[in-house]
Design a protein around this motif. Structure first.
Motif, PDB file in Angstrom:
ATOM      1  N   GLY A   1       0.967  -1.156   0.004  1.00 26.22           N
ATOM      2  CA  GLY A   1      -0.064  -0.014   0.265  1.00 26.22           C
ATOM      3  C   GLY A   1       0.859   1.243  -0.083  1.00 26.22           C
ATOM      4  N   ARG A   2       1.910   1.380   0.822  1.00 23.89           N
ATOM      5  CA  ARG A   2       2.891   2.491   1.017  1.00 23.89           C
ATOM      6  C   ARG A   2       3.577   2.695  -0.427  1.00 23.89           C
ATOM      7  NH1 ARG A   2       5.714   2.706   6.920  1.00 23.89           N
ATOM      8  NH2 ARG A   2       4.431   4.181   7.807  1.00 23.89           N
ATOM      9  N   LYS A   3       3.896   1.674  -0.958  1.00 27.57           N
ATOM     10  CA  LYS A   3       4.785   1.966  -2.076  1.00 27.57           C
ATOM     11  C   LYS A   3       4.087   2.153  -3.349  1.00 27.57           C
ATOM     12  CE  LYS A   3       8.404  -0.087  -4.647  1.00 27.57           C
ATOM     13  NZ  LYS A   3       9.665  -1.059  -4.980  1.00 27.57           N
ATOM     14  N   PHE A   4       2.795   1.613  -3.304  1.00 28.53           N
ATOM     15  CA  PHE A   4       2.177   1.498  -4.915  1.00 28.53           C
ATOM     16  C   PHE A   4       0.810   2.429  -4.848  1.00 28.53           C
ATOM     17  CE2 PHE A   4       4.623  -2.611  -5.025  1.00 28.53           C
ATOM     18  CZ  PHE A   4       5.440  -2.067  -6.222  1.00 28.53           C
ATOM     19  N   LEU A   5       0.405   2.695  -3.614  1.00 30.15           N
ATOM     20  CA  LEU A   5      -1.053   3.467  -3.705  1.00 30.15           C
ATOM     21  C   LEU A   5      -0.387   5.057  -3.625  1.00 30.15           C
ATOM     22  CD1 LEU A   5      -3.525   1.284  -1.993  1.00 30.15           C
ATOM     23  CD2 LEU A   5      -2.664   1.184  -4.280  1.00 30.15           C
ATOM     24  N   LYS A   6      -1.554   5.696  -4.255  1.00 25.22           N
ATOM     25  CA  LYS A   6      -1.282   7.235  -4.028  1.00 25.22           C
ATOM     26  C   LYS A   6      -2.358   8.080  -3.852  1.00 25.22           C
ATOM     27  CE  LYS A   6      -0.662   7.763  -9.015  1.00 25.22           C
ATOM     28  NZ  LYS A   6      -1.920   6.825  -9.139  1.00 25.22           N
ATOM     29  N   GLU A   7      -2.222   9.276  -3.427  1.00 26.55           N
ATOM     30  CA  GLU A   7      -3.448  10.006  -3.215  1.00 26.55           C
ATOM     31  C   GLU A   7      -4.267   9.851  -4.610  1.00 26.55           C
ATOM     32  OE1 GLU A   7      -2.294  14.182  -2.556  1.00 26.55           O
ATOM     33  OE2 GLU A   7      -4.384  14.706  -2.406  1.00 26.55           O
ATOM     34  N   GLY A   8      -6.047   9.894  -3.868  1.00 28.37           N
ATOM     35  CA  GLY A   8      -6.875   9.734  -4.806  1.00 28.37           C
ATOM     36  C   GLY A   8      -7.138   8.335  -5.412  1.00 28.37           C
ATOM     37  N   ASP A   9      -6.229   7.428  -4.989  1.00 30.75           N
ATOM     38  CA  ASP A   9      -6.393   5.778  -5.275  1.00 30.75           C
ATOM     39  C   ASP A   9      -7.714   5.320  -4.472  1.00 30.75           C
ATOM     40  OD1 ASP A   9      -4.622   5.772  -7.124  1.00 30.75           O
ATOM     41  OD2 ASP A   9      -3.049   4.940  -6.107  1.00 30.75           O
ATOM     42  N   GLU A  10      -8.367   4.394  -5.232  1.00 31.48           N
ATOM     43  CA  GLU A  10      -9.624   3.924  -4.276  1.00 31.48           C
ATOM     44  C   GLU A  10      -9.257   2.489  -3.957  1.00 31.48           C
ATOM     45  OE1 GLU A  10     -12.850   6.882  -6.106  1.00 31.48           O
ATOM     46  OE2 GLU A  10     -13.105   4.737  -6.441  1.00 31.48           O
ATOM     47  N   ILE A  11      -9.608   2.354  -2.563  1.00 27.52           N
ATOM     48  CA  ILE A  11      -9.503   0.811  -2.171  1.00 27.52           C
ATOM     49  C   ILE A  11     -11.016   0.390  -1.715  1.00 27.52           C
ATOM     50  CG2 ILE A  11      -8.615  -0.404  -0.236  1.00 27.52           C
ATOM     51  CD1 ILE A  11      -6.438   1.809   0.223  1.00 27.52           C
ATOM     52  N   ILE A  12     -11.196  -0.910  -2.236  1.00 29.30           N
ATOM     53  CA  ILE A  12     -12.631  -1.180  -1.749  1.00 29.30           C
ATOM     54  C   ILE A  12     -12.599  -2.265  -0.868  1.00 29.30           C
ATOM     55  CG2 ILE A  12     -14.866  -2.400  -2.973  1.00 29.30           C
ATOM     56  CD1 ILE A  12     -14.082  -1.072  -5.607  1.00 29.30           C
ATOM     57  N   ILE A  13     -13.386  -2.215   0.200  1.00 31.80           N
ATOM     58  CA  ILE A  13     -13.553  -3.343   1.218  1.00 31.80           C
ATOM     59  C   ILE A  13     -15.112  -3.604   1.114  1.00 31.80           C
ATOM     60  CG2 ILE A  13     -11.469  -2.943   2.586  1.00 31.80           C
ATOM     61  CD1 ILE A  13     -13.676  -1.603   4.519  1.00 31.80           C
ATOM     62  N   SER A  14     -15.680  -4.371   2.201  1.00 30.74           N
ATOM     63  CA  SER A  14     -17.106  -4.445   2.184  1.00 30.74           C
ATOM     64  C   SER A  14     -17.683  -4.430   3.593  1.00 30.74           C
ATOM     65  CB  SER A  14     -17.245  -5.772   1.799  1.00 30.74           C
ATOM     66  OG  SER A  14     -17.234  -6.762   2.893  1.00 30.74           O
ATOM     67  N   THR A  15     -19.011  -4.213   3.689  1.00 29.51           N
ATOM     68  CA  THR A  15     -19.739  -4.096   4.940  1.00 29.51           C
ATOM     69  C   THR A  15     -19.319  -5.210   5.739  1.00 29.51           C
ATOM     70  OG1 THR A  15     -21.407  -3.006   3.517  1.00 29.51           O
ATOM     71  CG2 THR A  15     -22.152  -3.456   5.899  1.00 29.51           C
ATOM     72  N   LEU A  16     -19.212  -6.423   5.215  1.00 25.86           N
ATOM     73  CA  LEU A  16     -18.936  -7.744   5.987  1.00 25.86           C
ATOM     74  C   LEU A  16     -17.422  -7.767   6.869  1.00 25.86           C
ATOM     75  CD1 LEU A  16     -20.429 -10.353   3.543  1.00 25.86           C
ATOM     76  CD2 LEU A  16     -21.391  -9.499   5.995  1.00 25.86           C
TER      77      LEU A  16
END
Ligand code: PMP
Length: 407
Positions: free
Chosen positions: A107-122
């Motif tokens: 996450g720290r290396k490859f994700l940047k500002e504005g990128d979206e991460i999807i999880i679920s309600t469960l």
């Protein structure tokens, strides 16, 4: 009823002979942690009693024996998940640790500002908070797949959430609170189609469902040994080797290095790059025996028997007036969450405990899910292969007693 000899299986778990408040223990808290068979207990004492030594660094007899046992466990887990390469199996301290590792390195290396991460309600808190911490640090945005009232993910909503901004999807294979089995193959394929990476939280799935990481084509898969008859404090992160190789290390220290000087350090190869310090040797060694035990029984046999327990419990619980089962997903493992009108889950737990019955009550580390369902918590009975329908009958009688005492 089952090809398995359940009485024989019960004898493999000495703790089941315990008395609680003068009653035979009925252990229905398997989603929190499973009990341990004699083979695992013996593996632990055998290791400490006969070949305790630090691994990888010694050339003496005990160090070599401990190292061989430690690495044998990795091979067993590789087969258990059908990973293509042994070095794709990273030992961690558990599911939580594995998710944090991925969030903090990938996450720290490859994700940047504005990128979206999807999880679920469960999701369990351990698959929410590490991503929130990352979002806070990097300016990423967390999106959540909603569920319907049965506790199934709404897949059309997932499809709508996927955009070119989606860079990571992290979802639970099986919900610990409701037992829902998620269609993870669908999720993985859809996420890959737009170039996002996927992590599957397999904490609850690993003891019930056959895991084939190559067939799933998942980028990461994590689980904890203690949920599959193994020790606490030991877990597994599977990652595709090319992705793991591209990730920076997590913790720095011994074992994860190739060469250290005060000017510069080079890192070890996989899997050791992610295993800094003296690992949890005894527990890693013992998990092999837990997996061997599951393999001997056969996962399909375990799942078929647990399904009998689930159906029986669902039917009997449904007959109780004022009791509502929370989560009626299309596909479920042997977890039944329920609420009773005007009775606090805590009271249910305490009164059942007086009768020797262990269930879990509360939010099950899924507070956002409870909020979505409009309840503070549930009582949850979760079954393992050593449980019986007679024990479920005791639960039913216990609940009638709760109603008599509280209402
Ligand atoms: N995810 C799920 C679905 C779980 O059920 C659990 C444990 N209750 C975890 C993650 C966290 O596992 P651990 O505490 O072993 O790290």
């Amino acid at each position: 009823m089952s090809v398995l000899d359940i009485n024989k299986i019960r004898r493999d778990f000495p703790i089941l002979d315990e008395k609680v408040n003068g009653r035979d223990l009925v252990y229905f808290d398997n989603a929190a942690t499973t009990q341990k068979p004699v083979k695992v207990l013996e593996a632990l004492s055998n290791y400490y009693g006969h070949y305790n030594a630090n691994i990888h660094r010694g050339i003496h007899y005990l160090a070599e024996k401990a190292t061989t046992a430690f690495e044998d466990s990795r091979t067993t887990i590789q087969k258990f998940m059908n990973a293509a390469h042994k070095e794709e199996i990273i030992f961690t301290y558990g599911t939580t640790d594995g998710i944090n590792l991925v969030a903090q390195t990938y996450g720290r290396k490859f994700l940047k500002e504005g990128d979206e991460i999807i999880i679920s309600t469960l999701e369990h808190h351990s698959n929410i908070v590490p991503w929130q911490m990352l979002c806070e640090e990097k300016g990423c945005i967390l999106k959540v797949i909603p569920i319907d009232d049965n506790g199934d993910l709404i897949l059309e909503e997932f499809d709508n959430l996927l955009t070119e901004k989606t860079k990571f999807v992290s979802v639970v294979h099986v919900s610990n609170a409701l037992g829902t089995i998620n269609p993870i193959k669908y999720i993985i394929d859809k996420a890959h189609a737009i170039g996002a990476k996927v992590l599957i939280d397999g904490a609850q799935a690993s003891s019930h469902i056959t895991i084939d990481v190559q067939e799933l084509d998942t980028d990461f898969y994590v689980f904890s040994a203690h949920k599959l008859f193994g020790p606490t404090g030991m877990g597994v992160l599977y990652g595709k080797s090319d992705i793991l190789n591209a990730m920076p290390p997590y913790r720095g220290g011994g074992e994860m290095i190739k060469e250290v000087s005060f000017e510069k350090t080079t890192y070890n190869e996989l899997p050791y790059k992610f295993e800094a310090g003296t690992p949890n040797i005894a527990d890693v060694v013992a998990v092999k025996y837990a997996i061997d035990y599951i393999n001997e029984l056969g996962k399909e046999n375990i799942a078929a028997y647990e399904d009998v327990l689930l159906k029986y419990a669902t039917e009997k619980l449904t007959e109780i007036e004022g009791l509502r089962i929370v989560g009626q997903a299309k596909q479920k493992v042997s977890v039944v969450s329920f609420v009773i009108d005007s009775v606090h889950p805590q009271d249910i737990g305490v009164i059942l405990d007086q009768q020797g019955i262990a269930v879990r009550t509360g939010h099950h580390c899924t507070q956002p899910l409870m909020k979505r369902l409009g309840i503070p918590g549930t009582s949850r009975a979760s079954f393992a292969v050593y449980n019986t329908t007679e024990e479920i009958d005791k639960l039913i009688m216990g609940i009638h007693k709760v109603k008599k005492m509280v209402l």
